[in-house]
Design a protein around this motif. Sequence first.
Motif, PDB file in Angstrom:
ATOM      1  N   ALA B  43       0.830  -1.202   0.000  1.00 43.46           N
ATOM      2  CA  ALA B  43       0.000   0.000   0.000  1.00 43.46           C
ATOM      3  C   ALA B  43       0.865   1.253   0.000  1.00 43.46           C
ATOM      4  O   ALA B  43       0.640   2.186  -0.773  1.00 43.46           O
ATOM      5  N   PHE B  44       1.892   1.270   0.876  1.00 43.83           N
ATOM      6  CA  PHE B  44       2.733   2.465   0.956  1.00 43.83           C
ATOM      7  C   PHE B  44       3.511   2.686  -0.331  1.00 43.83           C
ATOM      8  O   PHE B  44       3.707   3.831  -0.758  1.00 43.83           O
ATOM      9  N   SER B  45       3.950   1.586  -0.963  1.00 42.63           N
ATOM     10  CA  SER B  45       4.691   1.787  -2.205  1.00 42.63           C
ATOM     11  C   SER B  45       3.745   2.311  -3.287  1.00 42.63           C
ATOM     12  O   SER B  45       4.144   3.115  -4.136  1.00 42.63           O
ATOM     13  N   LEU B  46       2.473   1.895  -3.235  1.00 39.46           N
ATOM     14  CA  LEU B  46       1.498   2.419  -4.194  1.00 39.46           C
ATOM     15  C   LEU B  46       1.217   3.897  -3.937  1.00 39.46           C
ATOM     16  O   LEU B  46       1.019   4.678  -4.868  1.00 39.46           O
ATOM     17  N   VAL B  47       1.203   4.279  -2.636  1.00 41.44           N
ATOM     18  CA  VAL B  47       1.007   5.700  -2.307  1.00 41.44           C
ATOM     19  C   VAL B  47       2.157   6.512  -2.881  1.00 41.44           C
ATOM     20  O   VAL B  47       1.953   7.549  -3.532  1.00 41.44           O
ATOM     21  N   LEU B  48       3.364   5.996  -2.667  1.00 40.95           N
ATOM     22  CA  LEU B  48       4.554   6.707  -3.158  1.00 40.95           C
ATOM     23  C   LEU B  48       4.518   6.834  -4.675  1.00 40.95           C
ATOM     24  O   LEU B  48       4.777   7.898  -5.244  1.00 40.95           O
ATOM     25  N   LYS B  49       4.146   5.727  -5.334  1.00 39.25           N
ATOM     26  CA  LYS B  49       4.087   5.734  -6.792  1.00 39.25           C
ATOM     27  C   LYS B  49       3.005   6.705  -7.273  1.00 39.25           C
ATOM     28  O   LYS B  49       3.215   7.461  -8.221  1.00 39.25           O
ATOM     29  N   GLY B  50       1.861   6.677  -6.592  1.00 38.84           N
ATOM     30  CA  GLY B  50       0.755   7.539  -6.988  1.00 38.84           C
ATOM     31  C   GLY B  50       1.064   9.003  -6.766  1.00 38.84           C
ATOM     32  O   GLY B  50       0.502   9.882  -7.430  1.00 38.84           O
ATOM     33  N   ALA B  51       1.951   9.290  -5.811  1.00 41.56           N
ATOM     34  CA  ALA B  51       2.246  10.682  -5.486  1.00 41.56           C
ATOM     35  C   ALA B  51       3.427  11.213  -6.274  1.00 41.56           C
ATOM     36  O   ALA B  51       3.500  12.414  -6.563  1.00 41.56           O
ATOM     37  N   ALA B  52       4.393  10.348  -6.595  1.00 36.65           N
ATOM     38  CA  ALA B  52       5.625  10.856  -7.215  1.00 36.65           C
ATOM     39  C   ALA B  52       6.209   9.903  -8.236  1.00 36.65           C
ATOM     40  O   ALA B  52       7.357  10.043  -8.634  1.00 36.65           O
ATOM     41  N   GLY B  53       5.425   8.924  -8.693  1.00 43.25           N
ATOM     42  CA  GLY B  53       5.984   7.885  -9.553  1.00 43.25           C
ATOM     43  C   GLY B  53       6.069   8.239 -11.026  1.00 43.25           C
ATOM     44  O   GLY B  53       6.665   7.510 -11.809  1.00 43.25           O
ATOM     45  N   SER B  54       5.459   9.349 -11.416  1.00 43.69           N
ATOM     46  CA  SER B  54       5.497   9.719 -12.835  1.00 43.69           C
ATOM     47  C   SER B  54       5.394  11.232 -12.930  1.00 43.69           C
ATOM     48  O   SER B  54       5.109  11.899 -11.941  1.00 43.69           O
ATOM     49  N   GLN B  55       5.619  11.747 -14.148  1.00 41.93           N
ATOM     50  CA  GLN B  55       5.504  13.196 -14.312  1.00 41.93           C
ATOM     51  C   GLN B  55       4.091  13.640 -13.962  1.00 41.93           C
ATOM     52  O   GLN B  55       3.884  14.616 -13.249  1.00 41.93           O
ATOM     53  N   GLU B  60       0.309  16.418 -10.401  1.00 43.95           N
ATOM     54  CA  GLU B  60      -0.939  16.373  -9.620  1.00 43.95           C
ATOM     55  C   GLU B  60      -0.674  16.743  -8.163  1.00 43.95           C
ATOM     56  O   GLU B  60      -1.432  17.492  -7.545  1.00 43.95           O
ATOM     57  N   THR B  61       0.428  16.194  -7.617  1.00 46.99           N
ATOM     58  CA  THR B  61       0.768  16.486  -6.227  1.00 46.99           C
ATOM     59  C   THR B  61       1.017  17.980  -6.037  1.00 46.99           C
ATOM     60  O   THR B  61       0.529  18.585  -5.076  1.00 46.99           O
ATOM     61  N   LEU B  62       1.733  18.584  -6.971  1.00 46.17           N
ATOM     62  CA  LEU B  62       2.016  20.017  -6.830  1.00 46.17           C
ATOM     63  C   LEU B  62       0.737  20.842  -6.990  1.00 46.17           C
ATOM     64  O   LEU B  62       0.556  21.866  -6.320  1.00 46.17           O
ATOM     65  N   LEU B 187      -5.659  31.459 -14.649  1.00 51.71           N
ATOM     66  CA  LEU B 187      -4.211  31.450 -14.482  1.00 51.71           C
ATOM     67  C   LEU B 187      -3.606  30.525 -15.534  1.00 51.71           C
ATOM     68  O   LEU B 187      -4.147  29.446 -15.786  1.00 51.71           O
ATOM     69  N   PRO B 188      -2.500  30.948 -16.178  1.00 53.63           N
ATOM     70  CA  PRO B 188      -1.906  30.105 -17.222  1.00 53.63           C
ATOM     71  C   PRO B 188      -1.379  28.786 -16.656  1.00 53.63           C
ATOM     72  O   PRO B 188      -0.973  28.714 -15.499  1.00 53.63           O
ATOM     73  N   ARG B 189      -1.391  27.756 -17.478  1.00 57.79           N
ATOM     74  CA  ARG B 189      -0.861  26.467 -17.068  1.00 57.79           C
ATOM     75  C   ARG B 189       0.663  26.495 -17.129  1.00 57.79           C
ATOM     76  O   ARG B 189       1.241  27.153 -17.989  1.00 57.79           O
ATOM     77  N   LEU B 190       1.299  25.777 -16.237  1.00 57.39           N
ATOM     78  CA  LEU B 190       2.759  25.746 -16.237  1.00 57.39           C
ATOM     79  C   LEU B 190       3.288  24.709 -17.205  1.00 57.39           C
ATOM     80  O   LEU B 190       4.364  24.855 -17.774  1.00 57.39           O
ATOM     81  N   GLY B 193      -1.176  21.212 -21.264  1.00 61.31           N
ATOM     82  CA  GLY B 193      -2.055  20.048 -21.171  1.00 61.31           C
ATOM     83  C   GLY B 193      -2.163  19.434 -19.788  1.00 61.31           C
ATOM     84  O   GLY B 193      -2.845  18.440 -19.595  1.00 61.31           O
ATOM     85  N   LYS B 194      -1.469  19.991 -18.786  1.00 62.07           N
ATOM     86  CA  LYS B 194      -1.556  19.455 -17.430  1.00 62.07           C
ATOM     87  C   LYS B 194      -2.260  20.480 -16.527  1.00 62.07           C
ATOM     88  O   LYS B 194      -2.435  21.641 -16.912  1.00 62.07           O
ATOM     89  N   ARG B 195      -2.653  20.032 -15.334  1.00 60.25           N
ATOM     90  CA  ARG B 195      -3.458  20.912 -14.471  1.00 60.25           C
ATOM     91  C   ARG B 195      -2.642  21.943 -13.706  1.00 60.25           C
ATOM     92  O   ARG B 195      -3.183  22.924 -13.219  1.00 60.25           O
ATOM     93  N   LEU B 196      -1.334  21.670 -13.522  1.00 56.96           N
ATOM     94  CA  LEU B 196      -0.529  22.580 -12.700  1.00 56.96           C
ATOM     95  C   LEU B 196      -0.533  23.980 -13.309  1.00 56.96           C
ATOM     96  O   LEU B 196      -0.301  24.149 -14.499  1.00 56.96           O
ATOM     97  N   HIS B 197      -0.819  24.989 -12.483  1.00 59.30           N
ATOM     98  CA  HIS B 197      -1.013  26.334 -12.998  1.00 59.30           C
ATOM     99  C   HIS B 197      -0.156  27.343 -12.256  1.00 59.30           C
ATOM    100  O   HIS B 197       0.547  27.004 -11.300  1.00 59.30           O
ATOM    101  N   PHE B 198      -0.247  28.594 -12.718  1.00 59.99           N
ATOM    102  CA  PHE B 198       0.596  29.663 -12.196  1.00 59.99           C
ATOM    103  C   PHE B 198       0.350  29.927 -10.705  1.00 59.99           C
ATOM    104  O   PHE B 198       1.186  30.529 -10.040  1.00 59.99           O
ATOM    105  N   GLY B 199      -0.780  29.458 -10.193  1.00 64.16           N
ATOM    106  CA  GLY B 199      -1.057  29.618  -8.762  1.00 64.16           C
ATOM    107  C   GLY B 199       0.053  29.028  -7.902  1.00 64.16           C
ATOM    108  O   GLY B 199       0.350  29.538  -6.820  1.00 64.16           O
ATOM    109  N   PHE B 200       0.677  27.961  -8.391  1.00 64.72           N
ATOM    110  CA  PHE B 200       1.769  27.339  -7.642  1.00 64.72           C
ATOM    111  C   PHE B 200       2.933  28.318  -7.487  1.00 64.72           C
ATOM    112  O   PHE B 200       3.539  28.422  -6.418  1.00 64.72           O
TER     113      PHE B 200
END
Lengths: 313, 349
Positions: B43-55, B60-62, B187-190, B193-200
């Motif tokens: 479970a924990f390895s899946l959490v890690l993968k889901g949070a930081a396992g891909s671009q 999404e995490t940010l 706010l413009p996307r960073l 095609g992804k959700r991360l935006h200038f708010g970050f």
Amino acid sequence: MEALEILLSASFWIATIRIASPLIFATMGELLCERAGVLNLGIEGIMTAGAFAGWYTVYAGGDLWLGVAIAALTGMMFGLIHGFLTVPLGLSQHVTGIGTTLLATSITYFIYRVLLPQETSPPKIDPFAPLPIPFLSEIPLIGQALFAQTPLTYLAFILVGTIAWILNRTPAGTAIRAVGENPAAVESQGISVTLVRMSAVAVGSALMAVGGAFLTMSAFNSFFFEMINGRGWVCIALVVFGSWKPGKALLGAILFAAFDAYQVRLQSVVGNVVPYQVFLMMPYVLSILALIVMSRRAGYPKALMIPYLKGER
Amino acid sequence: MRLEPRTETTLVRAVLMPCLAILVTLIIAGILVMLADASPLQAFSLVLKGAAGSQFAILETLTRATPLIFTGLSVAVAFRAKLWNIGAEAQLYIGAVLTVIIGTQTLGLPPVILIALMMIISMIGGSIMLYGPALLKTRFGVDEVVTTLLLNFITLLFVSLLLEGVLKDPMGLGWPQTETVNGEARLPRLVQGKRLHFGFVIALFSSIVVWVIMARTVLGYEMRAVGHNIVAARFSGISVNKVLLKTAVISGGLAALAGFSEVAGTKGNLTLDLSPGFGYTGIVVAMLALLHPIGVVFSAVFIAGVFVGADAMGRATGVPSFIADVIVAISLMTMVVAIMLTKFRVRFA
């Protein structure tokens, strides 16, 4: 005119006492904690946990009173966590209390989902049935409200007298009041401040949990998310409103409940002119107003929120 | 059992204790995962993968961390001065409402000015939301914990009233939601095609500004003094009430930016589920960061990772994603104990 007629209906008074009951349990619980000098912001989460624990015990085949006992134990457990962090460890009562609420709520939701993974509509139980007291329940207008409620409601009213008696008439009560006012003096009498405060928080938290259980086992018959809906925070306001006195706090709870029962009925009278959200807001607004009015002359326990660490001056 | 203040805090201890806190949190969470019939390690390895396992996961995490940075900063500022702002949730929604109101108008302003206007107006709204309880505290001695908590419920009902009334989207098929803000108010996307935006970026910038205020200005010094010892602060000539009111303005404004950024950046419109408790989670974010503005960024990313990762893990294993809330709550408790243990020694006698 219709708005005034509400006050003369028996159903309004029955609802008032029913709405007041969980608030009375939880307010007495919070009052006990605060008189001993510990603010318990875990109340909202502890009520959630109690509501679930009591309901699930019955759902799993247990007796209703066993459900109440399990709810109380669950509340006591979370109370001991809050108590341990704030009393012997002396951590911030604000932060720990919010943490206790987050912890109790999230664990409850987690366990609910583990035990009932696919339930979309929460299963129902057979809740406490009203127990009318002969003759008394036939008094017009208020008879049904006061003497035809469920056993837990009677217990709530008995509890207020018991808490008042314990606080004012017993050595235990003297110790509780003293650790809330002047813990150093208590320690010099050879009584453990830690023990008294921890016990008060444990028992107080058990009462909060029973207040939560009232909702799932007496007022309604199932558990759903966010069902406490700020009632715990209202109880904290009620303790201030009642100047930390059980009788006054009871009065506050009944007034609050009457207002709540009234706004529900008023909605059906003027609901087409005023949006329903305004009515739902009123109990919270009322709580804030009550705090403003009462705060100035509130005789709060002198050592409230001040940790007592042995050997520290 | 008694506590003795430590004369010195070693660096090893300052690092070891929080690590221990995380370990304890993971052990308790692991037990709960086992209750749900799953393997904790998997479970924990899946959490890690889901949070930081891909671009995608990292972005999404940010994205999820962005509102948490704002609410975390809001709480950190307030708690530093011991102003117990538990109402970041309400301030967030007021910020969101004002952002929607301005963002749906055709004002003909250049996007930069428009976005600045939305930020400023929503900050003012959030500031007023906390100024009220702060004024009640300084004037009448009303505990701000209860007032800010109750205001969360009042505000949510108020937003619900707006969503079913004046702000209701006529094209919303009856759903209680507002219209989407105009394109130039987004706010413009960073990343394309992804959700991360200038708010970050605004969130990162805010944390630096807050750090400068707290560490390098007179107001920051006064806020810390009031939080550390209110009596001493008063004796040294600091106007405690004024400091608390200024703190409220800053803290409320920061929480409102979370609402601004969620509307203008992530969602585009306002619904009643805009915030899944960002205001309350902000308390944990701030505490894990030891109320340090720069630390808030890291703890917000950590907590956002737990939520994003737990969602992914929950889909894969059937462990309820409420486990994320449990982890966040337990880490708050273990961390406050850990911090205490770096300052005190426990003696059993």
